[in-house]
Design an enzyme around this catalytic site. Structure first.
Site, PDB file in Angstrom:
ATOM      1  CB  CYS A 126      -0.943  -0.004   1.186  1.00  0.00           C
ATOM      2  SG  CYS A 126      -1.962  -1.472   1.222  1.00  0.00           S
TER       3      CYS A 126
ATOM      4  CG  HIS B 140      -3.218   3.104   2.198  1.00  0.00           C
ATOM      5  ND1 HIS B 140      -3.775   2.740   0.995  1.00  0.00           N
ATOM      6  CD2 HIS B 140      -3.256   1.987   2.981  1.00  0.00           C
ATOM      7  CE1 HIS B 140      -4.129   1.465   1.040  1.00  0.00           C
ATOM      8  NE2 HIS B 140      -3.825   0.997   2.229  1.00  0.00           N
TER       9      HIS B 140
ATOM     10  CG  ASN C  39      -6.708  -1.209   1.484  1.00  0.00           C
ATOM     11  OD1 ASN C  39      -6.013  -0.856   0.525  1.00  0.00           O
ATOM     12  ND2 ASN C  39      -6.174  -1.621   2.621  1.00  0.00           N
TER      13      ASN C  39
HETATM   14  C1  COA Z   1      -9.943  -4.909  10.141  1.00  0.00           C
HETATM   15  C2  COA Z   1     -10.468  -3.869  11.101  1.00  0.00           C
HETATM   16  C3  COA Z   1     -11.495  -2.996  10.420  1.00  0.00           C
HETATM   17  C4  COA Z   1     -11.153  -4.595  12.261  1.00  0.00           C
HETATM   18  O1  COA Z   1     -11.626  -3.628  13.190  1.00  0.00           O
HETATM   19  P1  COA Z   1     -11.309  -3.795  14.740  1.00  0.00           P
HETATM   20  O2  COA Z   1     -12.038  -2.755  15.430  1.00  0.00           O
HETATM   21  O3  COA Z   1      -9.810  -3.832  14.890  1.00  0.00           O
HETATM   22  O4  COA Z   1     -11.921  -5.205  15.033  1.00  0.00           O
HETATM   23  P2  COA Z   1     -11.343  -6.327  16.000  1.00  0.00           P
HETATM   24  O5  COA Z   1     -10.567  -7.290  15.202  1.00  0.00           O
HETATM   25  O6  COA Z   1     -10.705  -5.692  17.193  1.00  0.00           O
HETATM   26  O7  COA Z   1     -12.662  -6.992  16.484  1.00  0.00           O
HETATM   27  C5  COA Z   1     -13.595  -6.296  17.352  1.00  0.00           C
HETATM   28  C6  COA Z   1     -14.797  -7.160  17.543  1.00  0.00           C
HETATM   29  O8  COA Z   1     -15.524  -7.242  16.294  1.00  0.00           O
HETATM   30  C7  COA Z   1     -15.652  -8.592  15.877  1.00  0.00           C
HETATM   31  N1  COA Z   1     -15.509  -8.642  14.435  1.00  0.00           N
HETATM   32  C8  COA Z   1     -14.376  -8.823  13.700  1.00  0.00           C
HETATM   33  N2  COA Z   1     -14.689  -8.781  12.401  1.00  0.00           N
HETATM   34  C9  COA Z   1     -16.007  -8.575  12.322  1.00  0.00           C
HETATM   35  C10 COA Z   1     -16.889  -8.429  11.254  1.00  0.00           C
HETATM   36  N3  COA Z   1     -16.485  -8.482   9.975  1.00  0.00           N
HETATM   37  N4  COA Z   1     -18.181  -8.205  11.540  1.00  0.00           N
HETATM   38  C11 COA Z   1     -18.622  -8.121  12.791  1.00  0.00           C
HETATM   39  N5  COA Z   1     -17.826  -8.255  13.856  1.00  0.00           N
HETATM   40  C12 COA Z   1     -16.533  -8.476  13.606  1.00  0.00           C
HETATM   41  C13 COA Z   1     -14.550  -9.346  16.601  1.00  0.00           C
HETATM   42  O9  COA Z   1     -14.883 -10.690  16.754  1.00  0.00           O
HETATM   43  C14 COA Z   1     -14.474  -8.612  17.909  1.00  0.00           C
HETATM   44  O10 COA Z   1     -15.510  -9.057  18.728  1.00  0.00           O
HETATM   45  P3  COA Z   1     -15.312  -9.200  20.324  1.00  0.00           P
HETATM   46  O11 COA Z   1     -15.037  -7.798  20.815  1.00  0.00           O
HETATM   47  O12 COA Z   1     -16.603  -9.762  20.800  1.00  0.00           O
HETATM   48  O13 COA Z   1     -14.148 -10.105  20.507  1.00  0.00           O
HETATM   49  C15 COA Z   1      -9.336  -2.993  11.669  1.00  0.00           C
HETATM   50  O14 COA Z   1      -8.538  -3.745  12.531  1.00  0.00           O
HETATM   51  C16 COA Z   1      -8.448  -2.417  10.610  1.00  0.00           C
HETATM   52  O15 COA Z   1      -8.882  -1.646   9.784  1.00  0.00           O
HETATM   53  N6  COA Z   1      -7.156  -2.719  10.673  1.00  0.00           N
HETATM   54  C17 COA Z   1      -6.158  -2.124   9.825  1.00  0.00           C
HETATM   55  C18 COA Z   1      -6.398  -2.439   8.412  1.00  0.00           C
HETATM   56  C19 COA Z   1      -5.313  -1.875   7.595  1.00  0.00           C
HETATM   57  O16 COA Z   1      -4.919  -0.758   7.748  1.00  0.00           O
HETATM   58  N7  COA Z   1      -4.772  -2.662   6.758  1.00  0.00           N
HETATM   59  C20 COA Z   1      -3.677  -2.180   6.035  1.00  0.00           C
HETATM   60  C21 COA Z   1      -3.647  -2.887   4.813  1.00  0.00           C
HETATM   61  S1  COA Z   1      -2.694  -1.896   3.872  1.00  0.00           S
END
Ligand code: COA
Length: 343
Positions: A122, A268, A299
């Site tokens: 990215c 990004h 993304n």
């Molecule tokens: C992927 C992303 C959106 C997930 O969001 P988050 O707030 O970190 O989510 P978490 O993994 O902490 O999960 C939080 C809760 O939501 C749940 N959850 C995870 N994915 C889920 C989904 N698709 N739908 C519903 N719930 C979900 C989890 O099980 C967790 O539940 P719990 O609190 O009961 O354990 C976030 O981590 C993110 O954007 N990360 C960076 C991505 C990025 O920059 N990538 C770079 C690539 S270049």
């Protein structure tokens, strides 16, 4: 020792034109929800994504790149024949050799332009932009085409609720050429390979090709899963929020400007919460236009910054001559931030 003539390029470089291509198919969150336990509300509130584009069979990496590049070349007001080098950043072109850049250069009619691919996830657009600036100033090319293009839908595991909703497809391109004044600032870039496992391909191609059912991840039907991008979402999120705001500030410092001097911020497009957090940490004033293209694009990795740039200019939210901070970060982990004057 023979005396070697120094190379002679332009005094400075600038972005002369930008173009984008978004695949025809718009995919709303409802489609993603067919395969994972989630909700439209969760996806919108946790990532900011409402829709993304997925490429069809005809919308290949090369085809999308050519569309975006044609627009960038027209926007720059030059002919394809004036392009001296084509740099393509992608992680989703499945034929490893030759570089897809050569096919794109040929089909665009660039003549015998130097052409090569880079892999910088990215941050790929920023890496390409930095190479392009160097080439223009050093004199090995008068105009350089920098393309970020991805078909991440091919590398998305639709049963993985941590990533199924994140990725989209598309292409963005810019033409970098000569300038009488500085219009691309110093790049602050780097890599943190100790965190390489936080974003990676589930299975390498050679292991996938062996087709050993006992060694490979299976889908809910018991079929071997195609390799996909997997990530430790929270770890990447924290890294992006804490470390990338610092890198963005370093790029402002390196360019000799402050947040007050900025017109536009184009980070990004990984997660709208990462964007909002960076805006806060950098204390960007109200007048700064912030790209939030992620809502309708998802993304798109290397394509995300030029796509967002193209849209801000097309909608009039940003204008030619504006000062913009661009920052890319992702798989590697790698990052690159630069202040640019918009075309
Ligand atoms: C992927 C992303 C959106 C997930 O969001 P988050 O707030 O970190 O989510 P978490 O993994 O902490 O999960 C939080 C809760 O939501 C749940 N959850 C995870 N994915 C889920 C989904 N698709 N739908 C519903 N719930 C979900 C989890 O099980 C967790 O539940 P719990 O609190 O009961 O354990 C976030 O981590 C993110 O954007 N990360 C960076 C991505 C990025 O920059 N990538 C770079 C690539 S270049």
């Amino acid at each position: 020792m023979a005396k070697i003539k120094p190379s002679k390029g332009a005094p400075y470089a600038r972005i002369l034109g930008v173009g984008g291509y978004r695949p025809a198919r718009v995919v709303p969150n409802e489609v993603i929800l067919e395969r994972i336990d989630s909700s439209d509300e969760w996806i919108r509130s946790r990532s900011g994504i409402e829709t993304r584009h997925w490429a069809g069979p005809e919308e290949t990496v090369a085809a999308m790149a050519i569309e975006a590049s044609g627009k960038a070349i027209a926007d720059a007001g030059i002919d394809a024949g004036q392009i001296g080098a084509v740099v393509v950043s992608t992680v989703s072109h499945f034929s490893q050799t030759p570089a897809v850049a050569t096919e794109i250069a040929d089909k665009l009619g660039t003549g015998k332009a130097a052409a090569f691919d880079i892999s910088a996830g990215c941050a790929g657009f920023g890496y390409g932009l930095t190479l392009a600036k160097g080439m223009v100033v050093e004199g090995s090319a008068e105009h350089v085409l920098v393309i970020g293009v991805e078909r991440l839908s091919d590398l998305t595991d639709l049963e993985d609720r941590a990533t199924a909703f994140l990725f989209g497809d598309g292409a963005g391109a810019v033409v970098v050429g000569p300038s009488d004044e500085p219009a691309i600032g110093p790049t602050v870039w780097g890599s943190e390979g100790d965190k390489s496992a936080t974003i990676k391909q589930t299975v390498p191609w050679d292991r996938f090709a062996l087709g050993d059912v006992s060694q490979l991840p299976l889908d809910s039907q018991g079929n071997i899963k195609f390799p996909a991008i997997t990530q430790e979402g929270q770890a990447v999120f924290r890294w992006a929020v804490f470390e990338m705001a610092k890198v963005a500030q370093q790029a402002l410092d390196a360019a000799g400007i402050t947040a007050d001097d900025l017109d536009v911020f184009i980070p990004h497009q990984a997660n709208v919460r990462i964007i909002d957090s960076m805006v806060k940490t950098l204390k960007l004033p109200e007048h700064v236009t912030v790209a939030r293209d992620i809502r309708t694009t998802g993304n798109t990795s290397a394509a995300s910054i030029p796509l967002a740039m193209e849209r801000l200019l097309a909608t009039g939210e940003a204008k030619s001559g504006d000062t913009a901070l661009v920052i890319g970060f992702g798989a590697g982990l790698v990052y690159a931030a630069t202040v640019v004057t918009l075309p």
